[in-house]
Write a protein that holds these residues in place. Structure first.
Motif, PDB file in Angstrom:
ATOM      1  N   ALA A 116      29.069  23.435  55.964  1.00 61.65           N
ATOM      2  CA  ALA A 116      30.308  23.053  56.183  1.00 61.65           C
ATOM      3  C   ALA A 116      30.630  22.245  57.603  1.00 61.65           C
ATOM      4  O   ALA A 116      31.266  20.975  57.761  1.00 61.65           O
ATOM      5  N   ARG A 117      30.100  22.886  58.645  1.00 62.53           N
ATOM      6  CA  ARG A 117      30.298  22.417  60.126  1.00 62.53           C
ATOM      7  C   ARG A 117      29.340  21.426  60.155  1.00 62.53           C
ATOM      8  O   ARG A 117      29.753  20.316  60.913  1.00 62.53           O
ATOM      9  N   ILE A 118      28.191  21.207  59.796  1.00 61.79           N
ATOM     10  CA  ILE A 118      27.202  20.331  60.046  1.00 61.79           C
ATOM     11  C   ILE A 118      27.850  19.064  59.135  1.00 61.79           C
ATOM     12  O   ILE A 118      27.727  17.934  59.624  1.00 61.79           O
ATOM     13  N   ASN A 119      28.245  19.090  57.946  1.00 61.51           N
ATOM     14  CA  ASN A 119      28.774  18.137  57.135  1.00 61.51           C
ATOM     15  C   ASN A 119      29.888  17.365  57.555  1.00 61.51           C
ATOM     16  O   ASN A 119      30.212  15.955  57.749  1.00 61.51           O
ATOM     17  N   ARG A 120      30.844  18.152  58.467  1.00 66.85           N
ATOM     18  CA  ARG A 120      31.987  17.482  59.211  1.00 66.85           C
ATOM     19  C   ARG A 120      31.520  16.532  60.322  1.00 66.85           C
ATOM     20  O   ARG A 120      32.073  15.539  60.660  1.00 66.85           O
ATOM     21  N   HIS A 142      21.420  15.658  49.754  1.00 70.08           N
ATOM     22  CA  HIS A 142      21.143  16.987  50.311  1.00 70.08           C
ATOM     23  C   HIS A 142      20.013  16.624  51.323  1.00 70.08           C
ATOM     24  O   HIS A 142      19.881  17.405  52.288  1.00 70.08           O
ATOM     25  N   GLU A 143      19.184  15.941  50.826  1.00 68.47           N
ATOM     26  CA  GLU A 143      17.849  15.666  51.300  1.00 68.47           C
ATOM     27  C   GLU A 143      18.193  14.341  52.434  1.00 68.47           C
ATOM     28  O   GLU A 143      17.357  14.657  53.518  1.00 68.47           O
ATOM     29  N   HIS A 144      18.836  13.571  52.007  1.00 66.55           N
ATOM     30  CA  HIS A 144      18.972  12.037  53.003  1.00 66.55           C
ATOM     31  C   HIS A 144      20.577  11.903  52.980  1.00 66.55           C
ATOM     32  O   HIS A 144      20.918  11.052  52.273  1.00 66.55           O
ATOM     33  N   PRO A 145      21.410  12.807  53.718  1.00 67.06           N
ATOM     34  CA  PRO A 145      22.781  12.379  53.757  1.00 67.06           C
ATOM     35  C   PRO A 145      23.005  11.260  54.453  1.00 67.06           C
ATOM     36  O   PRO A 145      22.453  10.416  55.276  1.00 67.06           O
ATOM     37  N   SER A 177      24.790  10.564  62.746  1.00 66.51           N
ATOM     38  CA  SER A 177      23.811  10.281  61.312  1.00 66.51           C
ATOM     39  C   SER A 177      22.762  10.927  61.283  1.00 66.51           C
ATOM     40  O   SER A 177      22.068  11.494  62.284  1.00 66.51           O
ATOM     41  N   PHE A 178      21.920  11.102  60.093  1.00 63.88           N
ATOM     42  CA  PHE A 178      21.032  11.964  59.708  1.00 63.88           C
ATOM     43  C   PHE A 178      19.688  10.959  60.293  1.00 63.88           C
ATOM     44  O   PHE A 178      19.614   9.923  59.762  1.00 63.88           O
ATOM     45  N   LEU A 179      18.889  11.881  60.809  1.00 61.66           N
ATOM     46  CA  LEU A 179      17.553  11.357  61.272  1.00 61.66           C
ATOM     47  C   LEU A 179      16.378  12.009  60.487  1.00 61.66           C
ATOM     48  O   LEU A 179      15.685  11.042  59.795  1.00 61.66           O
ATOM     49  N   ALA A 180      16.093  13.308  60.523  1.00 65.98           N
ATOM     50  CA  ALA A 180      15.073  13.839  59.832  1.00 65.98           C
ATOM     51  C   ALA A 180      15.387  15.189  59.634  1.00 65.98           C
ATOM     52  O   ALA A 180      16.147  15.866  60.593  1.00 65.98           O
TER      53      ALA A 180
END
Length: 498
Positions: A49-53, A171-174, A181-184
């Motif tokens: 939840a905290r990362i997804n925010r 979940h793997e590449h949000p 933003s997601f890097l890796a």
């Protein structure tokens, strides 16, 4: 006490590794456990939840008074069952360059509302009858019934409609529209994000062992961490001039949960005995180092729907023994309970103390610890007799519906203990149907009094939040629910020295 010899021995290893590996310019955040799901439609654990925010924006957020405030959108209530939301801008980009529109909002919530998708967030959103996107920036929510709290339900991160349609593995590449933003994700222990405003890289590094996590912070292998350290390690770090410690009162609710279909823990006398056997104040003072406050209910008393007049649960071991005797147990034939907890060393220590206190009143406790994934999986599946956990980030009182209504047994909610009470259901239904906040508050307070009598949970405490960082890390603002939003503003005052 933590093992000082072990700390010194590990320090040689970690410090040596740190000197051999120069620090990068990334900000590095130490986690005790990895996020379980980076798809906000399915994530339920606190770290996710905290990362997804950070990764995803949401329509609505909450202020410090637990009141809903606009995030992506403003809203107006056109009728008791009709809300209109207007996106604040028509050029809000997702991280893949596409623009977030009302159609993405509709697709996100339509997906959650579809029972075939088995989203754990569906139950509290079942009040929605239908959603209509009027254009790219405006959409209407039509409800089955009036719900004054409704805007506060719309806190799920928005994902692109086209990725939903193509079954993209978020979940793997949000792909969101948040400040990061997601890097890796090279492996389960490392997650790399990019802070968009200045292109600074952030690494979230999972280090389950608190001693090793502490040493990595001291050595400069990580820059900061939050919570999940035993108080003696916090005190140890507080004396390190290269570090700084921030504290704030928290609202995360720690509790003991029970399987109410089990022959032993379904007995109210046994649960009440457990409540009286626990010396909360002693644990808070000597184990938590006063970094917590006793809890009487899932909602803290300062919440607008919190019950401020609940009687505190007293430490009374003699009363606990009397209750166990009334339930038919004796020293020769004690109540036997399997107690599950996570493998985090401090949680095991707390559980061991609780085990000892319960055994002193005549309850035979078999303590079992598991890695987080196994433990949390067992709790969600109902494979337990008694366990300890915490609810984090609670903002709205609809949590009572999600956790205690008899219709919220998984997969329809989080009533994992199978608590069934016609009175609780009635209070929840009345609060749900109440036309205004004042009436809702009255029913929720009565519900909390009933739960204090029935004890489907034994409340323990609200733990404080503790953030520890290298001295050069500046600008982090702590949140009462423990979120990581402050990472959007942190800066480094000077380069790291290796």
């Amino acid at each position: 006490m933590f093992d000082l010899k072990r700390l010194c021995a590990l320090a040689l290893i970690v410090l040596g590794a740190a000197c051999a590996d120069p620090a990068s310019d990334a900000f590095r955040f130490g986690l005790s456990g990895a996020p379980a799901n980076l798809d906000p439609r399915f994530a339920t654990d606190a770290t996710s939840a905290r990362i997804n925010r950070l990764l995803y924006d949401r329509l609505v957020d909450f202020d410090d008074a637990f009141e809903p405030v606009p995030s992506l959108a403003d809203w107006e209530q056109l009728s008791p069952t009709h809300y209109r939301f207007q996106l604040k801008t028509n050029d809000h980009p997702f991280h893949d360059g596409s623009v977030l529109t009302a159609y993405d909002v509709k697709a996100t919530y339509d997906f959650i509302l579809n029972p075939d998708n088995a989203s754990p967030h569906r139950a509290p959103l079942a009040v929605i009858d239908r959603i209509a996107a009027r254009n790219k920036t405006s959409l209407d929510f039509f409800l089955h019934r009036p719900e004054p709290l409704f805007p506060g339900y719309l806190v799920i991160g928005i994902v692109p409609a086209r990725l939903i349609a193509t079954h993209h593995p978020l979940h793997e590449h949000p792909v969101g529209s948040g400040p990061f933003s997601f890097l890796a994700r090279p492996d389960e222990t490392r997650l790399h994000l990019l802070r968009i405003r200045d292109r600074r890289r952030f690494e979230f590094i999972t280090v389950p062992d608190p001693t090793v996590r502490t040493l990595k912070l001291m050595a400069g292998e990580i820059d900061m961490l939050q919570n999940d350290l035993p108080p003696e390690l916090v005190d140890y770090l507080d004396k390190d001039r290269t570090l700084k410690v921030q504290r704030t009162s928290g609202t995360n609710f720690s509790y003991l949960g029970f399987n109410l279909e089990d022959a032993v823990t379904q007995q109210a006398l046994v649960r009440r005995a457990i409540a009286h056997a626990i010396n909360r104040q002693e644990i808070i003072q000597y184990v938590l180092d006063d970094a917590a406050r006793p809890a009487q209910s899932l909602l803290p008393p300062e919440h607008w729907a919190g019950a401020q007049d609940l009687d505190p649960i007293t430490y009374d071991p003699e009363q606990a023994r009397t209750l166990l005797h009334q339930a038919g147990y004796s020293p020769e034939d004690p109540a036997r309970i399997v107690y599950k907890t996570s493998s985090d060393p401090f949680r095991i220590r707390l559980a061991t103390i609780l085990q000892h206190q319960l055994q002193r009143v005549g309850i035979a406790v078999d303590l079992r610890s598991y890695d987080w994934g196994t433990f949390y999986g067992d709790i969600k599946a109902g494979r337990f007799q008694m366990y300890s956990l915490a609810w984090v980030g609670i903002q709205t009182p609809d949590i009572f519906d999600y956790v205690f209504h008899s219709e919220s047994v998984p997969p329809h909610g989080a009533n994992r203990g199978r608590f069934r009470s016609t009175r609780a259901d009635a209070f929840i239904d009345l609060a749900r149907a109440a036309p205004d906040l004042e009436t809702k508050q009255r029913w929720y307070v009565q519900l909390q009094h009933h739960l204090a009598d029935a004890l489907p949970y034994v409340p323990l405490w609200y733990e404080d939040h503790i953030f520890i960082a290298r001295r050069e890390i500046e600008g982090f603002t702590m949140a009462r629910d423990g979120n990581y939003d402050g990472l959007a503003r942190i800066r480094r005052s000077s380069p790291d020295a290796s």
